[in-house]
Design a protein around this motif. Sequence first.
Motif, PDB file in Angstrom:
ATOM      1  N   ALA A 160       0.935  -1.039   0.099  1.00 58.93           N
ATOM      2  CA  ALA A 160       0.082  -0.027   0.020  1.00 58.93           C
ATOM      3  C   ALA A 160       0.776   1.216   0.043  1.00 58.93           C
ATOM      4  CB  ALA A 160      -0.932   0.127   1.179  1.00 58.93           C
ATOM      5  N   GLU A 161       1.827   1.207   1.015  1.00 59.90           N
ATOM      6  CA  GLU A 161       2.768   2.391   0.943  1.00 59.90           C
ATOM      7  C   GLU A 161       3.549   2.632  -0.462  1.00 59.90           C
ATOM      8  OE1 GLU A 161       4.804   2.789   5.353  1.00 59.90           O
ATOM      9  OE2 GLU A 161       4.748   0.530   4.483  1.00 59.90           O
ATOM     10  N   ALA A 162       3.940   1.530  -1.063  1.00 56.81           N
ATOM     11  CA  ALA A 162       4.821   1.682  -2.163  1.00 56.81           C
ATOM     12  C   ALA A 162       3.875   2.097  -3.407  1.00 56.81           C
ATOM     13  CB  ALA A 162       5.282   0.120  -2.848  1.00 56.81           C
ATOM     14  N   MET A 163       2.599   1.521  -3.292  1.00 62.33           N
ATOM     15  CA  MET A 163       1.440   2.014  -4.502  1.00 62.33           C
ATOM     16  C   MET A 163       1.269   3.676  -4.248  1.00 62.33           C
ATOM     17  SD  MET A 163      -1.346  -0.963  -4.225  1.00 62.33           S
ATOM     18  CE  MET A 163      -2.242  -0.421  -5.768  1.00 62.33           C
ATOM     19  N   THR A 164       1.254   3.920  -2.973  1.00 64.58           N
ATOM     20  CA  THR A 164       0.830   5.723  -2.751  1.00 64.58           C
ATOM     21  C   THR A 164       2.068   6.250  -3.443  1.00 64.58           C
ATOM     22  OG1 THR A 164      -0.232   4.983  -0.960  1.00 64.58           O
ATOM     23  CG2 THR A 164       0.296   6.993  -0.991  1.00 64.58           C
TER      24      THR A 164
END
Length: 407
Positions: A160-164
């Motif tokens: 999720a952090e990498a996507m953001t």
Amino acid sequence: MDIDPQKMARYVEELGKLGELPDGGMTRFQYDAAWAQAQDLVARWMREAGLRVRRDAVGNVFGRLPGADDSSTILTGSHIDTVPEGGKYDGALGVLAGLAALEALAARGERPRTSLEVVSLCEEESSRYQANFFGSRAMLGLVGPDEPATLKDADGVSMAEAMTAVGLDPSAVATAKRDDIAAFVELHIEQGKVLETAGTDVGVVEVITGLVWEEVVVTGRQDHAGGTPMDARLDAVQAAAEISTAITRHVAEADKAGRVTFGRWDVRPGWPSIVPGEVVFSMDLRHTVAEDLRARADEAHRIAATIAAGRGVEVTFERLKDETPTVMDARLREVLTQAAADRGATSMDLPSGAGHDSQLMGEHVPTAMLFVPSVEGRSHCKEEYTRPEDCVRGASVLATALHRLAF
Ligand code: GLV
Ligand code: MN
Ligand code: MN
């Protein structure tokens, strides 16, 4: 269906710079900086080719050539991510050949009956996250809502952090689901030597291997390397070495179709003067026949348990991936074989020992794969290479097949 050889070569070369390592290998992981640049570049090339470009919630990039009936889509393409220290062609060539094929079809100025699309899938290799075909799973609506938050990379960064960080919204993953895909045709490098040895131009895949990934943990006892006599040790490395060697021998002797690889090793605590207390290692086990795959896995577990018991250590297996062999669609295979003949290319049927998005897609929509030769069969290494003329020929056969299907 003329593919421009210069342009094809430029596509391969320029995309191959994004994630290139100083020694020539490629590391381009899902949602890292090189990945983001690569998807942007592919999107730009799609736009320049006259395709309608769209990016979905997980970062798959699509280029569309709309048909008279715009309600269903014939999809081609492959994945943009790589294994660590991999090559420039695995996945990338399927994206670029699909792009070149649609570019050639768009340039004819005729509208297809059915819409055509090329996709650059966000992930296939499970290199950064244990994501298991994340791009195609998202298209098929098979990603759980909690996955982006739960999956972590080696540095503890959640997906999720990498996507953001690359401008994607992890809460929107479900919107990537599509219901309009009528067929999927993936071009890929062979990653073996069958075509080269036979002197054949292209391969039509009959079945894609089944695969299990397991994490194996051998637990012995951590001791002093000097104080502990050889007959008083519970050395986890010696046990793990014997287990992996015995399983390798079993798989090699059982038949020619099985494969087993122990590619990742973590010795703990990992110090010259300490008898290792624990080893965590990977087992990648493959077979094109589901029953044989199951039988090899069962036997691997039995072999490990027997050796561990004999040495007084413990062994456990945790299954991380379980992919069944997938038979490719008979009608699409016939179209690929015909398309090869149309282009004056020689073709042969062959199995795929590598895993592909097509094996998941093939469980849900009619799917087929076209292989082009890998020089010396090398892949998942920096020496991975497919000759420019083979790239062009493959793209041209793909374009001809898509023409047969959509016009
Ligand atoms: C996919 O690249 C595989 O490991 O087969
Ligand atoms: Mn690969
Ligand atoms: Mn691949």
